[in-house]
Design an enzyme around this catalytic site. Sequence first.
Site, PDB file in Angstrom:
ATOM      1  N   ARG A  77      50.118  -6.165 120.120  1.00  0.00           N
ATOM      2  CA  ARG A  77      48.843  -6.445 119.478  1.00  0.00           C
ATOM      3  C   ARG A  77      48.201  -7.611 120.229  1.00  0.00           C
ATOM      4  O   ARG A  77      48.831  -8.671 120.388  1.00  0.00           O
ATOM      5  CB  ARG A  77      49.052  -6.806 118.003  1.00  0.00           C
ATOM      6  N   HIS A 121      39.331 -12.260 117.135  1.00  0.00           N
ATOM      7  CA  HIS A 121      40.361 -13.201 116.711  1.00  0.00           C
ATOM      8  C   HIS A 121      39.857 -14.623 116.958  1.00  0.00           C
ATOM      9  O   HIS A 121      40.406 -15.365 117.768  1.00  0.00           O
ATOM     10  CB  HIS A 121      41.666 -12.937 117.460  1.00  0.00           C
ATOM     11  N   GLU A 166      42.327 -12.283 110.130  1.00  0.00           N
ATOM     12  CA  GLU A 166      42.286 -13.333 109.104  1.00  0.00           C
ATOM     13  C   GLU A 166      40.877 -13.869 108.849  1.00  0.00           C
ATOM     14  O   GLU A 166      40.604 -15.067 109.044  1.00  0.00           O
ATOM     15  CB  GLU A 166      43.226 -14.478 109.483  1.00  0.00           C
ATOM     16  N   ASN A 293      49.280 -10.248 107.717  1.00  0.00           N
ATOM     17  CA  ASN A 293      49.677 -11.488 108.381  1.00  0.00           C
ATOM     18  C   ASN A 293      50.277 -12.379 107.308  1.00  0.00           C
ATOM     19  O   ASN A 293      49.556 -12.875 106.435  1.00  0.00           O
ATOM     20  CB  ASN A 293      48.478 -12.195 109.007  1.00  0.00           C
ATOM     21  N   TYR A 295      53.286 -15.450 106.215  1.00  0.00           N
ATOM     22  CA  TYR A 295      54.258 -16.465 106.590  1.00  0.00           C
ATOM     23  C   TYR A 295      54.951 -17.083 105.376  1.00  0.00           C
ATOM     24  O   TYR A 295      56.084 -17.534 105.487  1.00  0.00           O
ATOM     25  CB  TYR A 295      53.577 -17.569 107.403  1.00  0.00           C
ATOM     26  N   GLU A 353      51.358  -9.906 111.679  1.00  0.00           N
ATOM     27  CA  GLU A 353      51.859 -11.226 112.080  1.00  0.00           C
ATOM     28  C   GLU A 353      52.945 -11.663 111.125  1.00  0.00           C
ATOM     29  O   GLU A 353      52.809 -11.527 109.910  1.00  0.00           O
ATOM     30  CB  GLU A 353      50.753 -12.300 112.045  1.00  0.00           C
TER      31      GLU A 353
END
Length: 452
Positions: A77, A121, A166, A293, A295, A353
């Site tokens: 990606r 991005h 995002e 994405n 985390y 991500e």
Amino acid sequence: MAAITFPKDFLWGTASASYQIEGAWNEDGKGESIWDRFSHTPNKVFNGDTGDVACDFYHRYADDIALMAELGLKGARFSLSWPRIVPKGKGAANQRGIDFYNRVIDTMLKHGIQPWVTLYHWDLPQALEDEGGWPNRDLAEIFRDYAVLCADKFGDRVKHWMLFNEPWNFMVIGYMFGIHAPGRADQAAAFKGMHTVNLAQGLALRAMRDAKNKPAMIGIANAMSPTHPKTDSKEDRDAAERWHRFYNLWFLDPVMRGKYPDALVQGSAEERMGVRPGDMEAIHQRFDFIGINLYLRTVIAASPHEPNTGAIMSPPESDDRTDLGWEVYPKALSEMMLRLAKDFPGVPQYVTENGGAYGDTPGPDGKVHDERRISYLRRYIAEMGRAIAAGADVRGYFHWTFSDNFEWAEGYKQRLGIVYCDVNAQDRIVKDSGRWYSKLARTNSLDADTAG
């Protein structure tokens, strides 16, 4: 740990962004981006770091892609730099920029790596920011034209696209708080810009599907995080749900359901964002997949003083954290996947991500022993496997990131790659986590041996 085997044809890859890796910031006709301007502004980025050179992917792409293939990765990606392709954001295209991405795409395909392309991005052409940036409604149609150009130039080989990476983060952190480029702190403008982004999504989706090179799938790489109430009080639970809608659904519901979710405590989204008649119908085009994405989780407490959602983030009580200070909470991934599977049944998911910031550098033996990253990945990927077993239609995982790179306002302080990159010497060293991830990608199975 019991073995977890992933579905046949599950896609293992890595993810990256143009400004974070390419360098060549003013070469071959590339225009200035908002991150070029921002990083060259004193006191905006740690240590005064910039993406002027970064990982020098612009000149070293062939070697980096060959290394991806050596590790057994089947997907990559990466994002296109809008100002490298259209220096002013609109008007004349830059053939040298188009040629560069043609070389990148062709090299990936030669090595059996699927190119998954993100159109935007975060590196908006500075010329478009000078005209008002994302709060300027005209940008929706300009982005549509850029999307069609990219589909025409690359769509014969690129079949998987993400429109934005995002959008919540680049609008809130960049326009509402000014911590990221373009460094504006204007709440009213940020809300208008959010609507422009959603309108751009709808217009681009329709236009790309009508282009001569038909995409196989178009989606979004959306910042996501399951929200947990700080306490079991009704106030905190309600606030956590509002935050979920604002953070996780603000750029999903308009496209998938044709409406903004009920997340605000003052005024309607339509009023605050400048929605016009016909806008929601134009936006409502539906993604082919949802990119996650993710985390960490978010812990939320109610706050009568917060004017938007009435919710504030509360630091979770945990000692297990990455070097960025982010809590390591692997169940966040399975929780998010299962909620999406329930709320958007039948829509495939990809992890676009996931990864941990750990600053390990070469030891006396010249190798990078990043056991903490291996532990992080083993636990998060295991949760992904459990979500799949529970019914989530997850089809691929892109680790953030391939090589250590420019981490936005953190500069080069934080390292998230499975390949060590010295931005001065431009050395590449596959970390222990890279070897571990390579074995996972080749075997498609997470077992005790793969866990290290």
